[in-house]
Design a protein around this motif. Sequence first.
Motif, PDB file in Angstrom:
ATOM      1  N   TYR A 125       0.864  -1.177   0.000  1.00 60.53           N
ATOM      2  CA  TYR A 125       0.000   0.000   0.000  1.00 60.53           C
ATOM      3  C   TYR A 125       0.901   1.227   0.000  1.00 60.53           C
ATOM      4  O   TYR A 125       1.781   1.366   0.856  1.00 60.53           O
ATOM      5  N   ALA A 126       0.728   2.103  -1.003  1.00 62.09           N
ATOM      6  CA  ALA A 126       1.574   3.287  -1.139  1.00 62.09           C
ATOM      7  C   ALA A 126       0.875   4.500  -0.562  1.00 62.09           C
ATOM      8  O   ALA A 126      -0.342   4.632  -0.650  1.00 62.09           O
ATOM      9  N   ALA A 127       1.659   5.395   0.032  1.00 63.93           N
ATOM     10  CA  ALA A 127       1.093   6.613   0.609  1.00 63.93           C
ATOM     11  C   ALA A 127       2.172   7.669   0.714  1.00 63.93           C
ATOM     12  O   ALA A 127       3.368   7.384   0.592  1.00 63.93           O
ATOM     13  N   ASP A 128       1.751   8.938   0.910  1.00 65.07           N
ATOM     14  CA  ASP A 128       2.708  10.017   1.170  1.00 65.07           C
ATOM     15  C   ASP A 128       3.235   9.849   2.585  1.00 65.07           C
ATOM     16  O   ASP A 128       2.473   9.910   3.555  1.00 65.07           O
ATOM     17  N   ILE A 129       4.532   9.626   2.719  1.00 65.40           N
ATOM     18  CA  ILE A 129       5.106   9.357   4.037  1.00 65.40           C
ATOM     19  C   ILE A 129       5.989  10.490   4.529  1.00 65.40           C
ATOM     20  O   ILE A 129       6.417  10.495   5.668  1.00 65.40           O
ATOM     21  N   SER A 130       6.263  11.474   3.656  1.00 63.64           N
ATOM     22  CA  SER A 130       7.191  12.527   4.062  1.00 63.64           C
ATOM     23  C   SER A 130       6.930  13.784   3.266  1.00 63.64           C
ATOM     24  O   SER A 130       6.481  13.739   2.124  1.00 63.64           O
ATOM     25  N   PHE A 131       7.247  14.910   3.893  1.00 65.10           N
ATOM     26  CA  PHE A 131       7.181  16.199   3.219  1.00 65.10           C
ATOM     27  C   PHE A 131       8.535  16.912   3.289  1.00 65.10           C
ATOM     28  O   PHE A 131       8.613  18.125   3.139  1.00 65.10           O
ATOM     29  N   ALA A 132       9.598  16.140   3.505  1.00 63.63           N
ATOM     30  CA  ALA A 132      10.935  16.711   3.606  1.00 63.63           C
ATOM     31  C   ALA A 132      11.383  17.246   2.249  1.00 63.63           C
ATOM     32  O   ALA A 132      11.022  16.714   1.193  1.00 63.63           O
ATOM     33  N   GLU A 133      12.202  18.298   2.268  1.00 67.47           N
ATOM     34  CA  GLU A 133      12.655  18.916   1.024  1.00 67.47           C
ATOM     35  C   GLU A 133      13.791  18.133   0.377  1.00 67.47           C
ATOM     36  O   GLU A 133      14.084  18.332  -0.802  1.00 67.47           O
ATOM     37  N   GLU A 134      14.436  17.248   1.124  1.00 64.88           N
ATOM     38  CA  GLU A 134      15.476  16.409   0.546  1.00 64.88           C
ATOM     39  C   GLU A 134      15.584  15.115   1.341  1.00 64.88           C
ATOM     40  O   GLU A 134      15.226  15.052   2.519  1.00 64.88           O
ATOM     41  N   ASN A 135      16.072  14.067   0.673  1.00 60.58           N
ATOM     42  CA  ASN A 135      16.292  12.791   1.337  1.00 60.58           C
ATOM     43  C   ASN A 135      17.330  11.991   0.562  1.00 60.58           C
ATOM     44  O   ASN A 135      17.803  12.418  -0.494  1.00 60.58           O
ATOM     45  N   ILE A 136      17.675  10.843   1.092  1.00 64.50           N
ATOM     46  CA  ILE A 136      18.664   9.961   0.463  1.00 64.50           C
ATOM     47  C   ILE A 136      18.002   8.617   0.207  1.00 64.50           C
ATOM     48  O   ILE A 136      17.343   8.051   1.082  1.00 64.50           O
ATOM     49  N   MET A 137      18.176   8.104  -1.013  1.00 61.09           N
ATOM     50  CA  MET A 137      17.661   6.789  -1.356  1.00 61.09           C
ATOM     51  C   MET A 137      18.811   5.807  -1.441  1.00 61.09           C
ATOM     52  O   MET A 137      19.833   6.094  -2.082  1.00 61.09           O
ATOM     53  N   LYS A 138      18.634   4.665  -0.804  1.00 58.63           N
ATOM     54  CA  LYS A 138      19.705   3.684  -0.710  1.00 58.63           C
ATOM     55  C   LYS A 138      19.127   2.287  -0.861  1.00 58.63           C
ATOM     56  O   LYS A 138      18.004   2.019  -0.415  1.00 58.63           O
ATOM     57  N   LEU A 139      19.895   1.387  -1.494  1.00 59.40           N
ATOM     58  CA  LEU A 139      19.471   0.007  -1.647  1.00 59.40           C
ATOM     59  C   LEU A 139      19.894  -0.801  -0.421  1.00 59.40           C
ATOM     60  O   LEU A 139      20.929  -0.536   0.198  1.00 59.40           O
ATOM     61  N   THR A 140      19.091  -1.801  -0.077  1.00 53.68           N
ATOM     62  CA  THR A 140      19.368  -2.594   1.135  1.00 53.68           C
ATOM     63  C   THR A 140      20.294  -3.776   0.866  1.00 53.68           C
ATOM     64  O   THR A 140      20.846  -4.344   1.804  1.00 53.68           O
ATOM     65  N   ASP A 141      20.446  -4.167  -0.390  1.00 53.03           N
ATOM     66  CA  ASP A 141      21.337  -5.284  -0.730  1.00 53.03           C
ATOM     67  C   ASP A 141      22.769  -4.925  -0.357  1.00 53.03           C
ATOM     68  O   ASP A 141      23.264  -3.839  -0.677  1.00 53.03           O
ATOM     69  N   ILE A 142      23.466  -5.848   0.290  1.00 46.57           N
ATOM     70  CA  ILE A 142      24.820  -5.560   0.801  1.00 46.57           C
ATOM     71  C   ILE A 142      25.798  -5.225  -0.315  1.00 46.57           C
ATOM     72  O   ILE A 142      26.737  -4.450  -0.129  1.00 46.57           O
ATOM     73  N   LYS A 143      25.580  -5.800  -1.513  1.00 52.69           N
ATOM     74  CA  LYS A 143      26.534  -5.531  -2.600  1.00 52.69           C
ATOM     75  C   LYS A 143      26.358  -4.130  -3.193  1.00 52.69           C
ATOM     76  O   LYS A 143      27.186  -3.667  -3.967  1.00 52.69           O
ATOM     77  N   TYR A 144      25.247  -3.462  -2.830  1.00 54.59           N
ATOM     78  CA  TYR A 144      25.025  -2.101  -3.312  1.00 54.59           C
ATOM     79  C   TYR A 144      25.064  -1.085  -2.173  1.00 54.59           C
ATOM     80  O   TYR A 144      24.588   0.036  -2.326  1.00 54.59           O
ATOM     81  N   GLN A 145      25.611  -1.439  -1.038  1.00 53.33           N
ATOM     82  CA  GLN A 145      25.499  -0.587   0.144  1.00 53.33           C
ATOM     83  C   GLN A 145      26.243   0.744   0.004  1.00 53.33           C
ATOM     84  O   GLN A 145      25.955   1.699   0.716  1.00 53.33           O
ATOM     85  N   ASN A 146      27.189   0.824  -0.925  1.00 56.81           N
ATOM     86  CA  ASN A 146      27.937   2.074  -1.107  1.00 56.81           C
ATOM     87  C   ASN A 146      27.319   2.987  -2.173  1.00 56.81           C
ATOM     88  O   ASN A 146      27.817   4.089  -2.403  1.00 56.81           O
ATOM     89  N   ASP A 147      26.278   2.504  -2.802  1.00 55.82           N
ATOM     90  CA  ASP A 147      25.642   3.290  -3.863  1.00 55.82           C
ATOM     91  C   ASP A 147      24.356   3.926  -3.333  1.00 55.82           C
ATOM     92  O   ASP A 147      23.507   3.233  -2.770  1.00 55.82           O
ATOM     93  N   PHE A 148      24.241   5.220  -3.510  1.00 53.88           N
ATOM     94  CA  PHE A 148      23.041   5.930  -3.060  1.00 53.88           C
ATOM     95  C   PHE A 148      22.838   7.160  -3.940  1.00 53.88           C
ATOM     96  O   PHE A 148      23.700   7.526  -4.747  1.00 53.88           O
TER      97      PHE A 148
END
Length: 385
Positions: A125-148
């Motif tokens: 179920y998708a919803a608006d969860i934040s109204f912040a002006e900036e954020n960081i998106m990151k993958l949870t897979d350990i092999k991609y942990q340095n990529d954001f």
Amino acid sequence: MNKTFKIYAVIFIVVMLILALLEVNKTETTDWRKNFNINQKSPFGLFVFNNEAKDLFKNNLKRIEQTPYDYYSQHKKGAHNIIVIENDLDKESWKKILDQVSKGSDAMIMVSSIPKDISDSIGYYAADISFAEENIMKLTDIKYQNDFIKLDKFPSGRGFSYIKPKVEVLGKTIEKNNSDQANFIKASFGKGTVYVHSEPLFLTNYYLLKQGSIQYAQDVFSYLPDKETVWFIKNDTKVSRFFMRFVLSNPALKYAWWLLLGGLVLFIFFNAKRKQRIVPVEEPLRNTSVDFVKSIGNLYLQEGDFHDMMAKKAQYFLNKIRMDLLIDTQNLDAEFAKKLHLKTGKPMEMINEAISLIRKGEDPYANVMKEDLIKMNKLLDDLLQ
């Protein structure tokens, strides 16, 4: 060509030149609308991603401008990859996509919103969860942990507030003043897999041109297997910046606009060539009957002959009774009063008083006052209503 036509023609040409100069000399402004158009070089277009997609999918990518419903109704395909990036699809098209996934295809859906019954069938179920002006998106897979990737321009703030147990979280949104929220999930559906990302903004020109951001996009698409990929793109034409673009982009308005210009030219031509003189207004003959009656009334009033006026009022009233109510007025007796009462519904007291005043008006020797005339006039008018 007469002088009037020349004046109209000059005004029309000057107006067109002014509009052309305004269009040529207008200042360019940055379009920050989230259009997700593959032909747009604006910050939130997909021009860069569209150019890099060929290498990203190893020349095994098809761009489809049809809706999934129309495409799959015409083509029978085996297992393949499906990509949807912020495309407003109808429910039947979404059902066609899920049908292909259930047969073994994999779908990468990157949209901020899809129909609730479709998301429920996938398991989130998708919803608006934040109204912040900036954020960081990151993958949870350990092999991609340095990529954001850091979103510092108009993030949608959408994420997954409810996820079923069998759905795997592949990515999350990290904010300073908010708990981490899932934004990238994987769900098995029949024989295939559905990947859903709630923030397609990272694929736009603005973010892909920032250093290090392209790696995050490559990581996300690396989950798709190496096979034929079908991308259902938005069927939008290049947006013009012409001030009349809205009118010209709608067929009905466009035809109305050209019809207006054509009509204006014809009006100027014919109006200047042959202009009719002003037709004088002829006032209709005035009905002077009311004025005549007023004059006669004023004459009687000035003479003070109330007795004669009462007699004429009585005659008019009795004639009206004979013509409209068909009552004999030769004898103003009790029988007459009874018939008048039955046909008018007025009280007998009023009728008897009116008969008394009528007789007084018809008596040449009666002493008639102004008050008698006023009272009689009111009574007889009330009886005729």
